[in-house]
Design a protein around this motif. Structure first.
Motif, PDB file in Angstrom:
ATOM      1  N   VAL A 141       0.823  -1.207   0.000  1.00 33.82           N
ATOM      2  CA  VAL A 141       0.000   0.000   0.000  1.00 33.82           C
ATOM      3  C   VAL A 141       0.860   1.261   0.000  1.00 33.82           C
ATOM      4  O   VAL A 141       0.392   2.359   0.268  1.00 33.82           O
ATOM      5  CB  VAL A 141      -0.997   0.017   1.178  1.00 33.82           C
ATOM      6  CG1 VAL A 141      -2.036  -1.066   0.997  1.00 33.82           C
ATOM      7  CG2 VAL A 141      -0.279  -0.175   2.516  1.00 33.82           C
ATOM      8  N   ASN A 142       2.161   1.099  -0.294  1.00 36.11           N
ATOM      9  CA  ASN A 142       3.068   2.229  -0.546  1.00 36.11           C
ATOM     10  C   ASN A 142       3.235   3.138   0.669  1.00 36.11           C
ATOM     11  O   ASN A 142       3.304   4.365   0.542  1.00 36.11           O
ATOM     12  CB  ASN A 142       2.581   3.040  -1.755  1.00 36.11           C
ATOM     13  CG  ASN A 142       3.714   3.821  -2.402  1.00 36.11           C
ATOM     14  OD1 ASN A 142       4.874   3.442  -2.289  1.00 36.11           O
ATOM     15  ND2 ASN A 142       3.378   4.912  -3.073  1.00 36.11           N
ATOM     16  N   ILE A 143       3.322   2.532   1.855  1.00 37.33           N
ATOM     17  CA  ILE A 143       3.608   3.272   3.091  1.00 37.33           C
ATOM     18  C   ILE A 143       5.061   2.977   3.476  1.00 37.33           C
ATOM     19  O   ILE A 143       5.585   1.890   3.218  1.00 37.33           O
ATOM     20  CB  ILE A 143       2.633   2.860   4.213  1.00 37.33           C
ATOM     21  CG1 ILE A 143       1.227   3.396   3.892  1.00 37.33           C
ATOM     22  CG2 ILE A 143       3.083   3.379   5.565  1.00 37.33           C
ATOM     23  CD1 ILE A 143       0.154   2.972   4.856  1.00 37.33           C
ATOM     24  N   GLU A 222       1.923  13.810  21.853  1.00 42.95           N
ATOM     25  CA  GLU A 222       1.584  12.811  20.840  1.00 42.95           C
ATOM     26  C   GLU A 222       1.922  11.416  21.335  1.00 42.95           C
ATOM     27  O   GLU A 222       2.967  11.202  21.959  1.00 42.95           O
ATOM     28  CB  GLU A 222       2.352  13.071  19.533  1.00 42.95           C
ATOM     29  CG  GLU A 222       1.801  14.227  18.727  1.00 42.95           C
ATOM     30  CD  GLU A 222       2.394  14.288  17.331  1.00 42.95           C
ATOM     31  OE1 GLU A 222       1.864  15.058  16.519  1.00 42.95           O
ATOM     32  OE2 GLU A 222       3.372  13.574  17.043  1.00 42.95           O
ATOM     33  N   PHE A 223       1.051  10.479  21.048  1.00 45.67           N
ATOM     34  CA  PHE A 223       1.349   9.083  21.372  1.00 45.67           C
ATOM     35  C   PHE A 223       0.991   8.197  20.189  1.00 45.67           C
ATOM     36  O   PHE A 223       0.108   8.520  19.396  1.00 45.67           O
ATOM     37  CB  PHE A 223       0.615   8.634  22.644  1.00 45.67           C
ATOM     38  CG  PHE A 223      -0.891   8.523  22.526  1.00 45.67           C
ATOM     39  CD1 PHE A 223      -1.505   7.283  22.377  1.00 45.67           C
ATOM     40  CD2 PHE A 223      -1.700   9.653  22.576  1.00 45.67           C
ATOM     41  CE1 PHE A 223      -2.885   7.163  22.286  1.00 45.67           C
ATOM     42  CE2 PHE A 223      -3.083   9.554  22.487  1.00 45.67           C
ATOM     43  CZ  PHE A 223      -3.690   8.301  22.342  1.00 45.67           C
ATOM     44  N   ALA A 224       1.730   7.096  20.069  1.00 42.77           N
ATOM     45  CA  ALA A 224       1.518   6.132  18.986  1.00 42.77           C
ATOM     46  C   ALA A 224       1.248   4.772  19.602  1.00 42.77           C
ATOM     47  O   ALA A 224       2.079   4.246  20.351  1.00 42.77           O
ATOM     48  CB  ALA A 224       2.752   6.069  18.084  1.00 42.77           C
ATOM     49  N   VAL A 225       0.093   4.220  19.305  1.00 40.08           N
ATOM     50  CA  VAL A 225      -0.274   2.903  19.831  1.00 40.08           C
ATOM     51  C   VAL A 225      -1.381   2.330  18.956  1.00 40.08           C
ATOM     52  O   VAL A 225      -2.153   3.078  18.341  1.00 40.08           O
ATOM     53  CB  VAL A 225      -0.737   3.012  21.311  1.00 40.08           C
ATOM     54  CG1 VAL A 225      -2.102   3.707  21.418  1.00 40.08           C
ATOM     55  CG2 VAL A 225      -0.761   1.650  21.997  1.00 40.08           C
ATOM     56  N   ASN A 257      -2.632  14.051  20.899  1.00 39.47           N
ATOM     57  CA  ASN A 257      -2.977  13.529  19.576  1.00 39.47           C
ATOM     58  C   ASN A 257      -2.406  12.126  19.432  1.00 39.47           C
ATOM     59  O   ASN A 257      -1.338  11.826  19.967  1.00 39.47           O
ATOM     60  CB  ASN A 257      -2.387  14.408  18.472  1.00 39.47           C
ATOM     61  CG  ASN A 257      -3.058  15.758  18.381  1.00 39.47           C
ATOM     62  OD1 ASN A 257      -4.264  15.861  18.593  1.00 39.47           O
ATOM     63  ND2 ASN A 257      -2.290  16.793  18.090  1.00 39.47           N
ATOM     64  N   MET A 258      -3.107  11.284  18.684  1.00 40.13           N
ATOM     65  CA  MET A 258      -2.612   9.929  18.436  1.00 40.13           C
ATOM     66  C   MET A 258      -2.146   9.790  16.995  1.00 40.13           C
ATOM     67  O   MET A 258      -2.800  10.307  16.074  1.00 40.13           O
ATOM     68  CB  MET A 258      -3.693   8.890  18.724  1.00 40.13           C
ATOM     69  CG  MET A 258      -3.137   7.464  18.812  1.00 40.13           C
ATOM     70  SD  MET A 258      -4.391   6.176  18.837  1.00 40.13           S
ATOM     71  CE  MET A 258      -4.586   5.855  17.085  1.00 40.13           C
ATOM     72  N   ARG A 259      -1.010   9.125  16.806  1.00 40.01           N
ATOM     73  CA  ARG A 259      -0.475   8.815  15.487  1.00 40.01           C
ATOM     74  C   ARG A 259      -0.129   7.329  15.465  1.00 40.01           C
ATOM     75  O   ARG A 259       0.428   6.810  16.426  1.00 40.01           O
ATOM     76  CB  ARG A 259       0.790   9.631  15.195  1.00 40.01           C
ATOM     77  CG  ARG A 259       0.576  11.139  15.226  1.00 40.01           C
ATOM     78  CD  ARG A 259      -0.171  11.602  13.980  1.00 40.01           C
ATOM     79  NE  ARG A 259      -0.306  13.046  13.938  1.00 40.01           N
ATOM     80  CZ  ARG A 259      -1.357  13.724  14.379  1.00 40.01           C
ATOM     81  NH1 ARG A 259      -2.364  13.052  14.922  1.00 40.01           N
ATOM     82  NH2 ARG A 259      -1.413  15.025  14.287  1.00 40.01           N
ATOM     83  N   TRP A 260      -0.426   6.641  14.374  1.00 38.54           N
ATOM     84  CA  TRP A 260      -0.085   5.217  14.281  1.00 38.54           C
ATOM     85  C   TRP A 260       0.075   4.827  12.825  1.00 38.54           C
ATOM     86  O   TRP A 260      -0.894   4.815  12.057  1.00 38.54           O
ATOM     87  CB  TRP A 260      -1.166   4.344  14.943  1.00 38.54           C
ATOM     88  CG  TRP A 260      -0.857   2.875  14.916  1.00 38.54           C
ATOM     89  CD1 TRP A 260      -1.476   1.902  14.183  1.00 38.54           C
ATOM     90  CD2 TRP A 260       0.170   2.196  15.654  1.00 38.54           C
ATOM     91  NE1 TRP A 260      -0.913   0.667  14.424  1.00 38.54           N
ATOM     92  CE2 TRP A 260       0.104   0.818  15.324  1.00 38.54           C
ATOM     93  CE3 TRP A 260       1.139   2.617  16.563  1.00 38.54           C
ATOM     94  CZ2 TRP A 260       0.962  -0.122  15.869  1.00 38.54           C
ATOM     95  CZ3 TRP A 260       1.999   1.672  17.107  1.00 38.54           C
ATOM     96  CH2 TRP A 260       1.900   0.323  16.761  1.00 38.54           C
ATOM     97  N   ALA A 266       8.818   4.014  10.727  1.00 43.87           N
ATOM     98  CA  ALA A 266       8.161   5.290  10.440  1.00 43.87           C
ATOM     99  C   ALA A 266       7.715   5.977  11.724  1.00 43.87           C
ATOM    100  O   ALA A 266       7.881   7.196  11.885  1.00 43.87           O
ATOM    101  CB  ALA A 266       6.974   5.076   9.505  1.00 43.87           C
ATOM    102  N   ASP A 267       7.146   5.219  12.660  1.00 46.71           N
ATOM    103  CA  ASP A 267       6.691   5.806  13.917  1.00 46.71           C
ATOM    104  C   ASP A 267       7.864   6.328  14.744  1.00 46.71           C
ATOM    105  O   ASP A 267       7.796   7.421  15.313  1.00 46.71           O
ATOM    106  CB  ASP A 267       5.888   4.776  14.719  1.00 46.71           C
ATOM    107  CG  ASP A 267       4.434   4.684  14.265  1.00 46.71           C
ATOM    108  OD1 ASP A 267       3.794   5.746  14.117  1.00 46.71           O
ATOM    109  OD2 ASP A 267       3.932   3.563  14.069  1.00 46.71           O
ATOM    110  N   VAL A 268       8.940   5.552  14.828  1.00 44.69           N
ATOM    111  CA  VAL A 268      10.094   5.986  15.609  1.00 44.69           C
ATOM    112  C   VAL A 268      10.785   7.175  14.935  1.00 44.69           C
ATOM    113  O   VAL A 268      11.258   8.095  15.624  1.00 44.69           O
ATOM    114  CB  VAL A 268      11.076   4.819  15.833  1.00 44.69           C
ATOM    115  CG1 VAL A 268      12.378   5.309  16.475  1.00 44.69           C
ATOM    116  CG2 VAL A 268      10.429   3.748  16.719  1.00 44.69           C
TER     117      VAL A 268
END
Length: 360
Positions: A141-143, A222-225, A257-260, A266-268
């Motif tokens: 999916v080109n991520i 911001e948090f990613a989970v 805000n949440m990002r995942w 990519a997240d790190v």
């Protein structure tokens, strides 16, 4: 037209090779480690080309034949690019003379360099571990996806290292890094003296230093989970994220805000660039395995990079880099990123565990 004075002239870009040579002259690395990092960087360039071709290169989709997906040691379906990236890294590092052995997330066991070829290839004094293509479920999916690597010293007197010789705590790492294949290809590297970012200049084919001394802000909003796993989390993680979601009116006193992305690299990379916390906690689905992410191929190298950028990394109950590995493919829970926020997540776990002891 007047010629610019030396003071007015723009500084020439610093290539990865020049940066490593400067580190060698400063006594921070030796020639073998410098050359090893350069070999890994060249392999990452080859992977970047394959990733960049996408469907044009015929490398998308699952590996395997007859429509059946190939399954790796982790019990996960392999993508064609997983296999190709693994082969690129194996081949690139087999003949350089800087390694005693290597281990890959895609292989059951480590491989001593002596076993890789019938020819008398020279052996070095380092051990290399790598996740050849992290986030490979995102390839089609080109991520952004990436390569993660970690370098350890081979124990003294060991000429044919086995799995047990790789089981060193993260504090023993002499280098770690990742390459992210996104809109630009970037190599982020530490040798224990800060975390630095290099961008691949495709026109000249070289990684060029674009950010020296990356610094993660201590505080974050911001948090990613992966919130889809919320129902499986332990009580302290439920409480921690619950308080984040209460925002300014809650006990944390600010809106988060949440990002995942679901690609650890990519997240790190986002967290190293602008702060945040990345979490993959223990849950009832992965508790029997000890966690979701691999200590040796993902958690330790990322923890080294994050700590060198002023951040923190923990299992929720222990500093990540102090964990004593028990297996080559050991899995652990992960909290890493902005120092104050990682400490907050750890505090929720500590207080929960203390309450459990008091109740007992």
């Amino acid at each position: 037209m007047s010629t610019p004075s030396p003071q007015q002239a723009s500084p020439s870009p610093i290539s990865l090779t020049r940066h490593l040579l400067e580190e060698q002259r400063a006594g921070r690395i030796n020639a073998d480690l410098r050359l090893l990092i350069e070999v890994v960087a060249r392999a990452c360039k080859s992977i970047s080309i394959a990733v960049g071709k996408g469907a044009l290169g015929g490398v998308l989709g699952d590996a395997g034949s007859d429509g059946a997906a190939s399954i790796n040691v982790q019990g996960e379906a392999q993508k064609k690019l997983d296999v190709l990236s693994n082969e690129i890294l194996l081949e690139a590092n087999a003949w350089g003379g800087h390694l005693a052995g290597l281990a890959s997330e895609e292989m059951d066991h480590s491989v001593p360099i002596a076993d890789m070829h019938s020819d008398a290839y020279p052996r070095g004094n380092y051990l290399l571990l790598f996740d050849p293509l992290d986030g490979s479920s995102n390839i089609d999916v080109n991520i952004s996806v990436g390569t993660i690597f970690s370098v350890l010293r081979c124990p003294e007197g060991v000429t044919t290292p086995g799995d047990a010789h790789f089981l060193q705590p993260g504090t023993d790492q002499v280098a770690a890094g990742y390459c992210t294949y996104g809109p630009s290809t970037m190599l982020v590297l530490t040798i224990g003296h800060g975390t630095h970012a290099f961008t691949l200049d495709r026109e000249i084919g070289s990684f060029v230093l674009t950010q020296r001394g990356m610094t993660i802000p201590e505080e974050t909003k911001e948090f990613a989970v992966n919130m889809s796993n919320q129902r499986f989390w332990e009580a302290p993680m439920q409480a921690y994220v619950g308080d984040l979601l209460k925002g300014r009116e809650g006990p944390r006193g600010k809106d988060f805000n949440m990002r995942w992305v679901a690609s650890m690299v990519a997240d790190v990379h986002r967290i190293l660039t602008r702060g945040g916390i990345f979490s993959y906690p223990l849950d009832s689905k992965c508790a029997a395995k000890g966690g979701k992410l691999r200590l040796m191929y993902e958690a330790n190298p990322m923890a080294f990079l994050v700590e060198q950028a002023g951040g923190a990394a923990s299992t929720g109950r222990q500093r990540m880099l102090e964990m004593q590995p028990t297996g080559l493919h050991q899995r652990v829970p992960v909290f890493l990123g902005s120092k104050a926020e990682v400490e907050a997540a750890v505090r929720y776990h500590r207080e929960h565990d203390l309450q459990g002891q008091d109740a007992g």
